[in-house]
Design a protein around this motif. Structure first.
Motif, short mmCIF file in Angstrom:
data_model
loop_
_atom_site.label_atom_id
_atom_site.label_comp_id
_atom_site.label_asym_id
_atom_site.label_seq_id
_atom_site.Cartn_x
_atom_site.Cartn_y
_atom_site.Cartn_z
N ARG A 188 -76.37 62.12 83.43
CA ARG A 188 -76.30 60.66 83.38
C ARG A 188 -77.72 60.08 83.28
O ARG A 188 -78.62 60.54 83.99
CB ARG A 188 -75.68 60.09 84.66
N THR A 192 -73.36 55.80 87.82
CA THR A 192 -72.48 54.66 87.60
C THR A 192 -71.76 54.28 88.89
O THR A 192 -71.78 55.02 89.88
CB THR A 192 -71.43 55.01 86.54
N ASP A 195 -69.39 56.96 89.69
CA ASP A 195 -70.01 58.13 90.33
C ASP A 195 -70.15 57.90 91.83
O ASP A 195 -69.84 58.79 92.64
CB ASP A 195 -71.40 58.38 89.74
#
Length: 223
Positions: A188, A192, A195
């Motif tokens: 990543r 996010t 996540d």
């Protein structure tokens, strides 16, 4: 730990402006101290991050040490407030859920704050040593007695309370302190919201099941 001089009552615009300016400086300082550590952070860099003349930082805090200590105070106040849910009359699952969720939320929204604390401890806690051995030790003992009461009442499985707190701190703060590692493994550019939500659920599942409590019960969720 050093404490800021008491702020004047919130009755006039000058007092409000002072509080706002102090809060802004502290928020800006988080990133600088997190990235450079105390030794590597200069008043010039701290002033630039805040978008203020260096003289302003000296006016509000006097020295870099006073600014750093004030920042540590604000971080600890934030984190310690998360333990408010852990009270004898609370439901164990609800209390631990609230605590873990709060700790995960701070790792998501205040990652630099966690890194400042981690850097301080990794360097032997020169400014936090007395706090760790005093206030934090007392808090952990107080909250451990709450957990011991729940265990004695059969409301949760036997655990070693201090070590449960150590495990929660490690699992939740890793999402801030070792964010680069997690991003690399998950491929990543940045973590996010999903996540963080999945991480929070995973940590909470481990904590609750390890205490013999049902994951999701405190939030009205099924298994």
């Amino acid at each position: 730990m050093m404490q800021n001089e008491a702020e004047p009552p919130a009755t006039g615009s000058r007092a409000w402006q002072r509080r706002q300016r102090v809060a802004h400086i502290l928020a800006s300082a988080e990133r600088i101290f997190a990235e450079a550590g105390f030794g590597g952070a200069s008043m010039s860099a701290l002033a630039a991050a805040a978008g203020l003349p260096k003289a302003n930082l000296h006016y509000y805090f006097g020295t870099k040490e006073a600014l750093y200590t004030a920042l540590l105070d604000s971080i600890l106040d934030l984190w310690l407030s998360a333990t408010d849910s852990i009270r004898p009359e609370s439901d164990p699952a609800e209390a631990l859920t609230a605590y873990v969720r709060a700790k995960m939320a701070w790792s998501r929204t205040r990652p630099y704050a966690s890194k400042v604390f981690a850097n301080e401890v990794l360097h032997g806690a020169p400014y936090l040593g007395s706090y760790l051995a005093g206030e934090l030790r007392a808090l952990v003992r107080e909250k451990s007695r709450v957990l011991e009461g729940w265990i004695a009442e059969g409301r949760m499985e036997p655990v070693d309370p201090p070590h449960l707190f150590f495990a929660i701190w490690a699992m939740t703060q890793t999402y801030a302190d070792f964010e680069a590692q997690i991003r690399a493994v998950l491929d990543r550019p940045e973590l996010t919201a999903q996540d963080h939500a999945r991480g929070s659920d995973m940590v909470l599942r481990l904590v609750l099941k390890g205490c013999g409590l049902r994951f999701g019960a405190a939030e009205g969720l099924g298994e």
